[in-house]
Design a protein around this motif. Structure first.
Motif, short mmCIF file in Angstrom:
data_model
loop_
_atom_site.label_atom_id
_atom_site.label_comp_id
_atom_site.label_asym_id
_atom_site.label_seq_id
_atom_site.Cartn_x
_atom_site.Cartn_y
_atom_site.Cartn_z
N GLY A 9 0.80 -1.22 0.00
CA GLY A 9 0.00 0.00 0.00
C GLY A 9 0.82 1.26 0.00
O GLY A 9 0.31 2.34 -0.26
N ILE A 10 2.11 1.16 0.28
CA ILE A 10 2.97 2.34 0.29
C ILE A 10 3.45 2.60 -1.14
O ILE A 10 4.08 1.75 -1.75
CB ILE A 10 4.18 2.16 1.23
N GLU A 11 3.10 3.80 -1.63
CA GLU A 11 3.41 4.12 -3.03
C GLU A 11 4.83 4.65 -3.17
O GLU A 11 5.60 4.21 -4.01
CB GLU A 11 2.39 5.15 -3.50
N ARG A 12 5.15 5.66 -2.37
CA ARG A 12 6.51 6.20 -2.42
C ARG A 12 6.82 6.96 -1.14
O ARG A 12 5.91 7.42 -0.44
CB ARG A 12 6.68 7.12 -3.63
N ILE A 13 8.10 7.07 -0.88
CA ILE A 13 8.53 7.83 0.31
C ILE A 13 8.56 9.31 -0.04
O ILE A 13 9.14 9.71 -1.04
CB ILE A 13 9.91 7.34 0.79
N LEU A 14 7.89 10.10 0.81
CA LEU A 14 7.82 11.54 0.58
C LEU A 14 8.99 12.22 1.30
O LEU A 14 9.66 13.08 0.73
CB LEU A 14 6.47 12.04 1.13
N TYR A 15 9.20 11.85 2.56
CA TYR A 15 10.32 12.38 3.34
C TYR A 15 10.99 11.22 4.07
O TYR A 15 10.32 10.48 4.79
CB TYR A 15 9.86 13.42 4.36
N THR A 16 12.30 11.08 3.87
CA THR A 16 13.03 10.01 4.52
C THR A 16 13.14 10.30 6.02
O THR A 16 12.94 11.43 6.46
CB THR A 16 14.45 9.88 3.96
N GLU A 17 13.52 9.28 6.76
CA GLU A 17 13.70 9.41 8.19
C GLU A 17 14.71 10.52 8.49
O GLU A 17 14.53 11.32 9.41
CB GLU A 17 14.21 8.07 8.73
N GLU A 18 15.76 10.58 7.69
CA GLU A 18 16.80 11.59 7.90
C GLU A 18 16.27 13.00 7.64
O GLU A 18 16.55 13.93 8.39
CB GLU A 18 17.99 11.28 6.99
N GLN A 19 15.49 13.15 6.57
CA GLN A 19 14.90 14.47 6.27
C GLN A 19 13.95 14.91 7.39
O GLN A 19 13.94 16.07 7.77
CB GLN A 19 14.13 14.42 4.94
N VAL A 20 13.18 13.95 7.91
CA VAL A 20 12.25 14.28 8.99
C VAL A 20 13.03 14.73 10.23
O VAL A 20 12.72 15.75 10.84
CB VAL A 20 11.33 13.08 9.32
N GLU A 21 14.05 13.97 10.57
CA GLU A 21 14.81 14.30 11.78
C GLU A 21 15.53 15.64 11.67
O GLU A 21 15.56 16.42 12.62
CB GLU A 21 15.78 13.16 12.10
N THR A 22 16.10 15.90 10.49
CA THR A 22 16.79 17.17 10.28
C THR A 22 15.81 18.34 10.44
O THR A 22 16.11 19.34 11.09
CB THR A 22 17.41 17.22 8.86
N LYS A 23 14.64 18.19 9.85
CA LYS A 23 13.64 19.26 9.91
C LYS A 23 13.16 19.47 11.34
O LYS A 23 12.97 20.60 11.78
CB LYS A 23 12.47 18.88 8.99
N ILE A 24 12.94 18.38 12.07
CA ILE A 24 12.46 18.51 13.45
C ILE A 24 13.51 19.23 14.31
O ILE A 24 13.17 20.05 15.16
CB ILE A 24 12.09 17.13 14.04
N ARG A 25 14.80 18.95 14.04
CA ARG A 25 15.84 19.67 14.79
C ARG A 25 15.78 21.17 14.53
O ARG A 25 15.93 21.97 15.44
CB ARG A 25 17.23 19.12 14.44
N GLU A 26 15.54 21.55 13.28
CA GLU A 26 15.43 22.98 12.94
C GLU A 26 14.25 23.63 13.65
O GLU A 26 14.37 24.72 14.22
CB GLU A 26 15.20 23.16 11.42
N VAL A 27 13.12 22.96 13.60
CA VAL A 27 11.92 23.52 14.23
C VAL A 27 12.10 23.56 15.75
O VAL A 27 11.72 24.53 16.41
CB VAL A 27 10.66 22.71 13.82
N GLY A 28 12.73 22.53 16.31
CA GLY A 28 13.01 22.52 17.76
C GLY A 28 13.89 23.69 18.16
O GLY A 28 13.68 24.31 19.21
N ALA A 29 14.85 24.01 17.32
CA ALA A 29 15.74 25.14 17.62
C ALA A 29 14.97 26.46 17.58
O ALA A 29 15.16 27.34 18.42
CB ALA A 29 16.90 25.16 16.62
N ALA A 30 14.08 26.58 16.61
CA ALA A 30 13.27 27.82 16.50
C ALA A 30 12.35 27.97 17.71
O ALA A 30 12.16 29.08 18.23
CB ALA A 30 12.46 27.78 15.20
N ILE A 31 11.80 26.86 18.17
CA ILE A 31 10.92 26.90 19.35
C ILE A 31 11.73 27.27 20.60
O ILE A 31 11.30 28.08 21.41
CB ILE A 31 10.18 25.55 19.52
N SER A 32 12.92 26.68 20.74
CA SER A 32 13.77 26.98 21.90
C SER A 32 14.07 28.48 21.95
O SER A 32 14.05 29.10 23.01
CB SER A 32 15.10 26.23 21.80
N GLU A 33 14.36 29.02 20.78
CA GLU A 33 14.69 30.45 20.65
C GLU A 33 13.51 31.31 21.10
O GLU A 33 13.64 32.23 21.89
CB GLU A 33 15.01 30.70 19.18
N LYS A 34 12.34 30.99 20.57
CA LYS A 34 11.18 31.82 20.84
C LYS A 34 10.74 31.76 22.30
O LYS A 34 10.30 32.76 22.86
CB LYS A 34 10.01 31.40 19.94
#
Ligand code: IMP
Ligand code: MG
Length: 182
Positions: A9-34
């Motif tokens: 049922g899985i057609e294709r990967i949209l975001y790899t595990e690494e892309q997800v983790e990298t993005k979450i680190r960026e957003v986490g940093a922005a939240i820490s800052e704010k």
């Protein structure tokens, strides 16, 4: 990973595990800052947002608290927008705290708007939204999304907490799902 190695049922990967983790680190940093120096509480909606909440919490460098609620959706008529009610409430008050509602996906916006209205009535100092996925092309009611990891196309997705009939929440990546291929 080749397509033949993907689960049924899985057609294709949209975001790899690494892309997800990298993005979450960026957003986490922005939240820490704010929110540095403030009383931040992350609120997660069971069950889909839990995977994102734990990853996000670890990417945030300031002291935070977490709490959970669960909702159930129901419709009064077929094809009517889903109505939502709280099935499990928060354990603690959010009065005078800075609250971030952590969502897996904001789609039509109905769920998020209901949650915002409910939480706003409890006297938080501030109330924001952080979502893993945002599908603005399907938005029916406007909600102020302040932090988001990915804007996604109009396709059904699973993984990193998102399910198809309770399945595939445990995928580390985010993938487009085609139920006809199941
Ligand atoms: P909304 O009220 O339309 O914004 O819907 C939000 C809820 O619908 C999410 O919390 C998910 O449970 C579910 N949902 C919407 N799109 C998807 C998807 O592509 N995959 C899995 N669940 C989804
Ligand atoms: Mg769901």
């Amino acid at each position: 990973m080749s397509d033949t190695a993907l689960p049924p049922g899985i057609e294709r990967i949209l975001y790899t595990e690494e892309q997800v983790e990298t993005k979450i680190r960026e957003v986490g940093a922005a939240i820490s800052e704010k929110y540095r120096g403030r009383d931040l509480k992350l609120i997660s909606v069971l069950k889909g947002s839990v995977f994102f909440l734990t990853a996000l919490a670890r990417a945030i460098e300031i002291p935070i608290k977490i709490d959970f609620l669960a909702i159930s959706s129901f419709s009064t008529q077929p094809n009517a927008p889903g109505l939502v009610r709280i099935a499990k409430d928060l354990d603690e008050s959010i009065q005078d705290q800075d609250v971030l509602l952590v969502e897996d996906i904001v789609d039509t916006g109905f769920t998020t708007r209901y949650l915002l209205q409910t939480l706003a009535g409890r006297g938080p100092n501030s109330l924001g939204i952080c979502t893993l996925l945002d599908r603005t092309s399907r938005r029916l009611v406007q909600v102020p999304v302040e932090f988001r990891c990915f804007e996604i196309p109009d396709r059904f997705v699973v993984g990193f907490g998102l399910d198809y009939k309770q399945l595939y929440r445990n995928l580390g990546y985010i993938a487009v799902m085609d139920p006809h291929r199941l």
